[in-house]
Design a protein around this motif. Structure first.
Motif, PDB file in Angstrom:
ATOM      1  N   UNK A 456       0.860  -1.175   0.000  1.00 36.06           N
ATOM      2  CA  UNK A 456       0.000   0.000   0.000  1.00 36.06           C
ATOM      3  C   UNK A 456       0.899   1.229   0.000  1.00 36.06           C
ATOM      4  N   UNK A 457       0.681   2.131  -0.932  1.00 30.50           N
ATOM      5  CA  UNK A 457       1.631   3.209  -1.201  1.00 30.50           C
ATOM      6  C   UNK A 457       1.449   4.441  -0.329  1.00 30.50           C
ATOM      7  N   UNK A 458       0.197   4.736   0.092  1.00 24.20           N
ATOM      8  CA  UNK A 458      -0.038   5.952   0.862  1.00 24.20           C
ATOM      9  C   UNK A 458      -1.281   5.812   1.737  1.00 24.20           C
ATOM     10  N   UNK A 459      -1.513   6.844   2.567  1.00 18.91           N
ATOM     11  CA  UNK A 459      -2.630   6.815   3.495  1.00 18.91           C
ATOM     12  C   UNK A 459      -3.998   6.719   2.840  1.00 18.91           C
ATOM     13  N   UNK A 460      -4.291   7.532   1.797  1.00 19.64           N
ATOM     14  CA  UNK A 460      -5.595   7.411   1.132  1.00 19.64           C
ATOM     15  C   UNK A 460      -5.872   6.004   0.610  1.00 19.64           C
ATOM     16  N   UNK A 461      -4.826   5.262   0.238  1.00 20.67           N
ATOM     17  CA  UNK A 461      -5.015   3.878  -0.222  1.00 20.67           C
ATOM     18  C   UNK A 461      -5.448   2.978   0.924  1.00 20.67           C
ATOM     19  N   UNK A 462      -4.950   3.269   2.127  1.00 22.00           N
ATOM     20  CA  UNK A 462      -5.378   2.511   3.311  1.00 22.00           C
ATOM     21  C   UNK A 462      -6.869   2.742   3.559  1.00 22.00           C
ATOM     22  N   UNK A 463      -7.292   4.004   3.440  1.00 20.31           N
ATOM     23  CA  UNK A 463      -8.710   4.337   3.645  1.00 20.31           C
ATOM     24  C   UNK A 463      -9.575   3.658   2.589  1.00 20.31           C
ATOM     25  N   UNK A 464      -9.096   3.656   1.351  1.00 21.83           N
ATOM     26  CA  UNK A 464      -9.843   3.029   0.261  1.00 21.83           C
ATOM     27  C   UNK A 464      -9.980   1.532   0.496  1.00 21.83           C
ATOM     28  N   UNK A 465      -8.907   0.899   0.968  1.00 27.93           N
ATOM     29  CA  UNK A 465      -8.936  -0.542   1.216  1.00 27.93           C
ATOM     30  C   UNK A 465      -9.953  -0.890   2.302  1.00 27.93           C
ATOM     31  N   UNK A 466     -10.058  -0.054   3.315  1.00 25.76           N
ATOM     32  CA  UNK A 466     -10.992  -0.313   4.412  1.00 25.76           C
ATOM     33  C   UNK A 466     -12.421   0.100   4.096  1.00 25.76           C
ATOM     34  N   UNK A 467     -12.600   0.923   3.076  1.00 25.67           N
ATOM     35  CA  UNK A 467     -13.948   1.343   2.705  1.00 25.67           C
ATOM     36  C   UNK A 467     -14.467   2.533   3.473  1.00 25.67           C
ATOM     37  N   UNK A 468     -13.551   3.393   3.955  1.00 23.17           N
ATOM     38  CA  UNK A 468     -13.992   4.582   4.688  1.00 23.17           C
ATOM     39  C   UNK A 468     -14.397   5.690   3.720  1.00 23.17           C
ATOM     40  N   UNK A 469     -15.190   6.638   4.224  1.00 23.96           N
ATOM     41  CA  UNK A 469     -15.800   7.655   3.372  1.00 23.96           C
ATOM     42  C   UNK A 469     -14.802   8.732   2.966  1.00 23.96           C
ATOM     43  N   UNK A 470     -15.111   9.424   1.862  1.00 25.05           N
ATOM     44  CA  UNK A 470     -14.267  10.522   1.388  1.00 25.05           C
ATOM     45  C   UNK A 470     -14.667  11.837   2.056  1.00 25.05           C
ATOM     46  N   UNK A 471     -15.967  12.071   2.166  1.00 17.64           N
ATOM     47  CA  UNK A 471     -16.469  13.304   2.783  1.00 17.64           C
ATOM     48  C   UNK A 471     -16.726  13.049   4.264  1.00 17.64           C
ATOM     49  N   UNK A 472     -15.651  12.717   4.984  1.00 21.97           N
ATOM     50  CA  UNK A 472     -15.819  12.164   6.324  1.00 21.97           C
ATOM     51  C   UNK A 472     -16.275  13.196   7.356  1.00 21.97           C
ATOM     52  N   UNK A 473     -15.857  14.440   7.239  1.00 23.69           N
ATOM     53  CA  UNK A 473     -16.196  15.428   8.265  1.00 23.69           C
ATOM     54  C   UNK A 473     -17.705  15.617   8.346  1.00 23.69           C
TER      55      UNK A 473
END
Length: 505
Positions: A456-473
């Protein structure tokens, strides 16, 4: 109370088995063969470790990666080949003369052999002819005690992880060692098999044997089985004592939450900039989230239990809404102080990007999760108070809700019919928020050139792998607010229902 003072008090034991005095272990300096230039300086692994371990002790060795746990265990077994100073003795003799067995983290078996063939081979290697009555009794006793009888004819390659670990234990116990050292015996096991292995080890300690286990990210179910705790960090033994001594030490040091210190110690020095660090950070974020969500919701679960009779008797003297709001407001200080204390202590040892700002953002997210957790606990308390089963119902409701957090499975892999549960899970919104706050600041994750797994190359890729939202706030703030209101309304409805029943004089 100073940590070293506690350790000095613990050093005086009439029934001590292992004595460690000023143990130092280091890696030697390396120089290039032709220019004699230093290419790798000397590295200190263990730094003056002292202490004692007594008969029948079942000890959990806890510490972050790189704390020196494995080197410490290997030294206790007398098998350390690195340069060292100090001494380790067993019953007053050099450890290399003592009966010590070490169970490695990863077993090496000939998978084509059956369980029976492997045990016979190991018996022949360690004890001699397995047909001798004495040796045969030892072998059959271990097969019975470790529940291997039904697997005797099973090829080792067909065993589960827990069964392989039990087989490894059986191989080590053939020589009847006085001291058994296990390097992360629960790694890779599910909760059932982990408890099974820990249960076997605990029974061994009750026979007078010393059992020492290094454990990584222990659950409370496992943690409570150990009779003593050893905390290590940066090559030093910071604490050695019982659960109660650990609690008293933290209280005497004026730490409001002992759990945050344990979390901080276990995750000291971790970083999300490496492939190994990804899982460590995930575990760290989940432990902070679960500590707040579980702690506050169960703290509120019995809020109405002791007062419901008085509330029903005084019906009409004050409104149901006033009573509920009063109980809810009573938890505001806890919802604020608990996350602040937890984040402040736990994150001291962890590398955070923009440390102070990120810690403050974590605190804000967990405060919001705290309000939702309290509302959830009050809702469960009020809805099920008439039947008195809220303590049984709430753990059943917790299971699907915390599975939605993404800490144990990918949210994107959840079946569609379960997906709506995500939107009423305070665990999900809390994990989504603090995961985004951390991983969106990690722009590069190191990938070893010889790695055989997907990097996994970066943090956003970790979020994508876990299925977390983009507009999180927006989503997480709205979600936590929705959950707080939903469970508050259910709590009010439950109290209103009890009020209408009236009081039976």
């Amino acid at each position: 109370m100073e940590l070293n003072m506690v350790n000095k008090q613990l050093d005086v034991n009439d029934d001590e088995v292992i004595r460690i005095n000023g143990l130092k272990v280091w890696t030697p300096e390396e120089k290039s063969w032709w220019r004699r230039k230093v290419i790798k300086p000397q590295g200190l692994i263990l730094n003056g470790v002292s202490g004692c371990i007594k008969e029948g002790e079942f000890a959990a060795l806890i510490g972050p990666s790189g704390a020196g746990k494995t080197t410490f265990l290997v030294s206790l077994a007398g098998k350390c080949t690195l340069p060292s100073d100090g001494s380790v003795t067993v019953n007053g003799r050099n450890v290399k003369q003592g009966a010590v067995e070490i169970v490695p983290q990863f077993e090496v078996f000939m998978d084509s052999l059956s369980v029976k063939e492997h045990l016979i081979f190991m018996t022949e290697m360690k004890l001699g002819n397995y047909k001798k009555p004495h040796n045969n009794v030892i072998l059959n006793t271990l097969i019975r005690d470790l529940k291997l009888k039904s697997h005797l004819n099973t090829p080792i390659k067909g065993l589960s992880g827990g069964e392989r670990r039990l087989l490894s234990l059986a191989s080590s116990l053939l020589s009847n060692p006085q001291i058994l050292i296990c390097d992360e015996p629960t790694t890779g096991l599910d909760s059932y098999n982990a408890l099974l292995v820990i249960g076997v080890l605990k029974k061994l300690s009750l026979t007078g044997k010393v059992v020492i286990c290094s454990v990584h990210q222990p659950s409370w179910d496992l943690f409570k089985e150990f009779s003593s705790i050893l905390l290590m960090a940066e090559g030093k033994l910071l604490f050695h004592g019982t659960h109660e001594q650990c609690r008293r030490l933290f209280e005497s040091a004026n730490f409001q939450m002992a759990s945050s210190l344990v979390i901080g110690t276990c995750y000291m020095g971790i970083s999300g900039n490496t492939q190994r660090g990804i899982q460590d950070i995930r575990g760290f974020l989940w432990l902070m989230t679960s500590e707040v969500c579980f702690g506050l919701s169960y703290n509120a679960l019995y809020a109405f239990d002791a007062e419901i009779t008085l509330f029903k008797r005084e019906a009409g003297m004050y409104s149901c809404s006033a009573y509920f709001v009063n109980r809810l407001l009573n938890y505001i200080p806890r919802c604020i102080v608990w996350p602040i204390t937890l984040v402040f202590i736990a994150t001291l040892a962890v590398e955070l990007p923009n440390h102070v700002v990120t810690a403050l953002e974590f605190t804000a997210a967990l405060i919001g999760a705290g309000f939702a957790s309290v509302a959830y606990g009050l809702g469960m308390s009020a809805v099920f108070i008439s039947s008195g089963v809220m303590g049984d119902v709430m753990p059943c409701a917790d299971l699907p809700l915390f599975l939605m957090s993404g800490a144990f499975l990918r949210i994107t892999s959840i079946p569609l019919w379960l997906y709506p549960l995500k939107y009423i899970s305070h665990f999900y919104y809390a994990m989504d928020a603090i995961s985004n706050l951390y991983w969106r600041q990690i722009y590069y994750i190191d990938c070893p050139s010889n790695s055989t797994t997907l990097c996994i190359k970066d943090g956003p890729s970790v979020l994508l792998e876990n299925g977390y939202s983009a507009n999180f706030i927006f989503e997480d703030c709205l979600g936590l607010m929705f959950i707080t209101i939903l469970w508050s309304l259910l709590a009010y409805w439950g109290l209103k229902r009890e009020e209408k029943k009236g009081y039976a004089y």
